[in-house]
Design an enzyme around this catalytic site. Structure first.
Site, short mmCIF file in Angstrom:
data_model
loop_
_atom_site.label_atom_id
_atom_site.label_comp_id
_atom_site.label_asym_id
_atom_site.label_seq_id
_atom_site.Cartn_x
_atom_site.Cartn_y
_atom_site.Cartn_z
N THR A 11 43.67 64.82 36.61
CA THR A 11 42.20 64.78 36.66
C THR A 11 41.69 63.78 37.70
O THR A 11 40.49 63.65 37.90
CB THR A 11 41.64 64.37 35.28
OG1 THR A 11 42.28 63.14 34.89
CG2 THR A 11 41.88 65.44 34.23
N ASN A 13 41.69 61.71 41.66
CA ASN A 13 41.54 62.10 43.06
C ASN A 13 42.84 62.63 43.64
O ASN A 13 42.87 63.67 44.29
CB ASN A 13 41.15 60.86 43.89
CG ASN A 13 39.67 60.61 43.88
OD1 ASN A 13 38.88 61.48 43.52
ND2 ASN A 13 39.27 59.40 44.27
N SER A 40 41.28 63.12 28.31
CA SER A 40 41.07 64.32 29.14
C SER A 40 41.75 65.56 28.58
O SER A 40 41.78 66.60 29.25
CB SER A 40 41.59 64.09 30.56
OG SER A 40 40.97 62.99 31.14
N CYS A 130 48.57 54.46 51.08
CA CYS A 130 47.88 55.39 51.97
C CYS A 130 47.77 54.87 53.41
O CYS A 130 48.02 55.61 54.37
CB CYS A 130 46.49 55.70 51.43
SG CYS A 130 45.66 54.31 50.68
N GLN A 157 39.08 51.56 55.45
CA GLN A 157 39.58 52.42 54.37
C GLN A 157 38.44 52.96 53.50
O GLN A 157 37.57 52.22 53.05
CB GLN A 157 40.59 51.64 53.52
CG GLN A 157 41.83 51.26 54.32
CD GLN A 157 42.89 50.51 53.52
OE1 GLN A 157 43.42 49.52 54.02
NE2 GLN A 157 43.21 50.93 52.32
N SER A 160 37.57 56.49 48.43
CA SER A 160 38.43 57.32 47.57
C SER A 160 39.79 56.69 47.37
O SER A 160 40.50 57.03 46.42
CB SER A 160 38.58 58.73 48.16
OG SER A 160 39.10 58.65 49.46
N LYS A 215 51.37 45.08 51.62
CA LYS A 215 52.02 46.38 51.45
C LYS A 215 52.30 47.02 52.81
O LYS A 215 53.36 47.61 53.02
CB LYS A 215 51.12 47.34 50.65
CG LYS A 215 51.02 47.06 49.17
CD LYS A 215 49.96 47.99 48.56
CE LYS A 215 49.57 47.58 47.17
NZ LYS A 215 48.36 48.29 46.70
N ARG A 236 37.50 47.72 53.40
CA ARG A 236 36.90 48.89 52.74
C ARG A 236 35.58 49.21 53.43
O ARG A 236 34.78 48.31 53.68
CB ARG A 236 36.65 48.55 51.26
CG ARG A 236 36.23 49.72 50.43
CD ARG A 236 37.35 50.68 50.15
NE ARG A 236 38.34 50.17 49.21
CZ ARG A 236 39.53 50.73 49.01
NH1 ARG A 236 39.90 51.80 49.70
NH2 ARG A 236 40.37 50.23 48.14
N HIS A 243 40.91 57.50 55.95
CA HIS A 243 41.14 56.12 56.39
C HIS A 243 41.30 56.11 57.92
O HIS A 243 41.94 57.00 58.49
CB HIS A 243 42.44 55.57 55.80
CG HIS A 243 42.38 55.23 54.34
ND1 HIS A 243 41.27 55.37 53.54
CD2 HIS A 243 43.35 54.70 53.52
CE1 HIS A 243 41.55 54.97 52.31
NE2 HIS A 243 42.80 54.57 52.27
N ASN A 316 43.22 60.20 53.41
CA ASN A 316 44.04 59.31 52.58
C ASN A 316 44.50 59.98 51.29
O ASN A 316 45.50 59.60 50.71
CB ASN A 316 43.28 58.03 52.25
CG ASN A 316 41.91 58.28 51.64
OD1 ASN A 316 41.03 58.84 52.29
ND2 ASN A 316 41.73 57.89 50.40
#
Ligand SMILES: NC(=O)c1ccc[n+]([C@@H]2O[C@H](COP(=O)([O-])OP(=O)(O)OC[C@H]3O[C@@H](n4cnc5c(N)ncnc54)[C@H](OP(=O)(O)O)[C@@H]3O)[C@@H](O)[C@H]2O)c1
Length: 340
Positions: A11, A13, A40, A130, A157, A160, A215, A236, A243, A316
């Site tokens: 459910t 993204n 859900s 991502c 970025q 989402s 990362k 962001r 992205h 992304n």
């Protein structure tokens, strides 16, 4: 004969995109299960031209299922991925939980497909962050030609990347800006994101960098080459999907901008759109729904001996998450499971 495939986080993204991409790429699916949290249960999600009902991850029995694509975040992954793996189902995980585990391969199929055989130690394969995934697709072919010493990257970025709540927050704040009686509330992001940019993604580390930046450093080393130095600033921006990254690369050997453009044009997963004219480059809204990582603005960096700059844009939710996970499943099928 095809595969029995589970999508956990169906459910969300990324999970929704996984279902779309499995159908779009005609992954050989014999049976599909869509899982999410108990709240859900019964929610309908699309798989190609079918609609399937979501089941509860907590009570799902993974016995007899071949591949589970996980996109539920690190907390639930820690609880459920080992159960799936122990039941003989190979987990392809999108969270950061296993990415740095030496017994779990971290794979971008265009870069290190040979790592697939390491899956059997834990029956788990990790999908990168991502912002790393799209960058390494561009870096790997250039590294093979001229050996990269150092990368300086700034990211732009989309919201989402922070899940469906991140997208809702940008939407609600944008509407609130135009309605003087509404309060601009922020929960998911630390400051207002509508009409703003925030130089902070994930938690702060002791050295002043953020975990998102760390990362990119650690994952680039694991996927391409531990000798590559990376320094990142992750930001962001008020974009829903897609992205972007401004990437400065220092090589050991000289690499001419025209040769770099030709190399990237021939590279898997890359689309070069690089005309030195108004609009001759790709922006995030144009990459949405596409499989490619788009490269534009390739140019020499004249301030160092062997340097190039480029602009890198990708969806992304696709290359940064769902597409890469499905590509790993395809690789696993081709090289290891050999059904379908
Ligand atoms: N978005 C990106 O660009 C991106 C890129 C790379 C990796 N990832 C990673 O992918 C994962 C999912 O991200 P997302 O953007 O899809 O998040 P999201 O939109 O917030 O969706 C989260 C999904 O996980 C499910 N979930 C959460 N807690 C659960 C639990 N306790 N038990 C069962 N299901 C649970 C949710 O189900 P309910 O709807 O029932 O709550 C939902 O389906 C995260 O680990 C994220 O870091 C995301």
């Amino acid at each position: 004969m095809g595969y029995r495939v589970v999508v956990a986080g169906a459910t969300g993204n990324v999970g929704r995109e996984m279902l779309n991409i499995l159908a779009e790429r005609q992954f050989p699916v014999d049976e599909i299960a869509a899982l999410a949290s108990r709240k859900s249960l019964g929610t309908e999600v699309s798989f190609g031209d079918k609609t399937i009902k979501t089941q509860d991850l907590d009570t799902f029995d993974f016995t007899g299922w071949d591949i589970a694509l996980f996109a539920v975040g690190s907390g639930p992954t820690k609880e459920y991925a080992p159960k799936a793996a122990a039941a003989g189902c190979v987990v392809i995980d999108n969270s950061s939980l296993y990415r740095y585990d030496p017994d779990v391969p971290l794979i971008v199929p265009e870069c290190n497909p040979q790592a697939i055989h390491g899956y059997s130690k834990k029956n788990i394969i990790a999908n990168p962050n991502c912002s790393t995934a799209q960058m390494v697709v561009a870096l790997k072919p250039l590294h093979d030609r001229a050996k990269i010493k150092r990368v300086v990257v700034s990211t732009y970025q989309s919201v989402s990347g922070a899940g469906k709540e991140g997208m809702d927050e940008l939407w609600d704040q944008t509407k609130a800006v135009y309605n003087p009686t509404s309060e601009i509330e922020h929960k998911k992001f630390t400051k207002q994101i509508a009409f703003n940019v925030i130089p902070h993604i994930d938690v702060f580390l002791d050295d002043g960098s953020t975990k998102e930046e760390w990362k990119m450093v650690a994952e680039t080393k694991k996927i391409i080459d531990p000798s590559i130095k990376v320094t990142a600033t992750c930001v962001r921006v008020p974009v829903f999907v897609g992205h972007s990254e401004a990437v400065n690369i220092e090589f050991e050997d000289f690499l001419d901008e025209d040769e770099a453009r030709d190399i990237l044009r021939e590279s898997p997963g890359v689309m070069v759109i690089d005309k030195r004219e108004d609009g001759g480059y790709v922006t995030p809204v144009e990459c949405v729904g596409d499989f490619a990582t788009f490269i534009s603005r390739i140019r020499q960096d004249s301030t160092i001996d062997n340097g190039l700059n480029l602009w890198c844009v990708s969806d992304n939710l696709r290359k940064g998450a769902a597409l890469n996970a499905v590509q790993i499943a395809e690789l696993l099928g081709r090289e290891v499971l050999k059904k379908g």
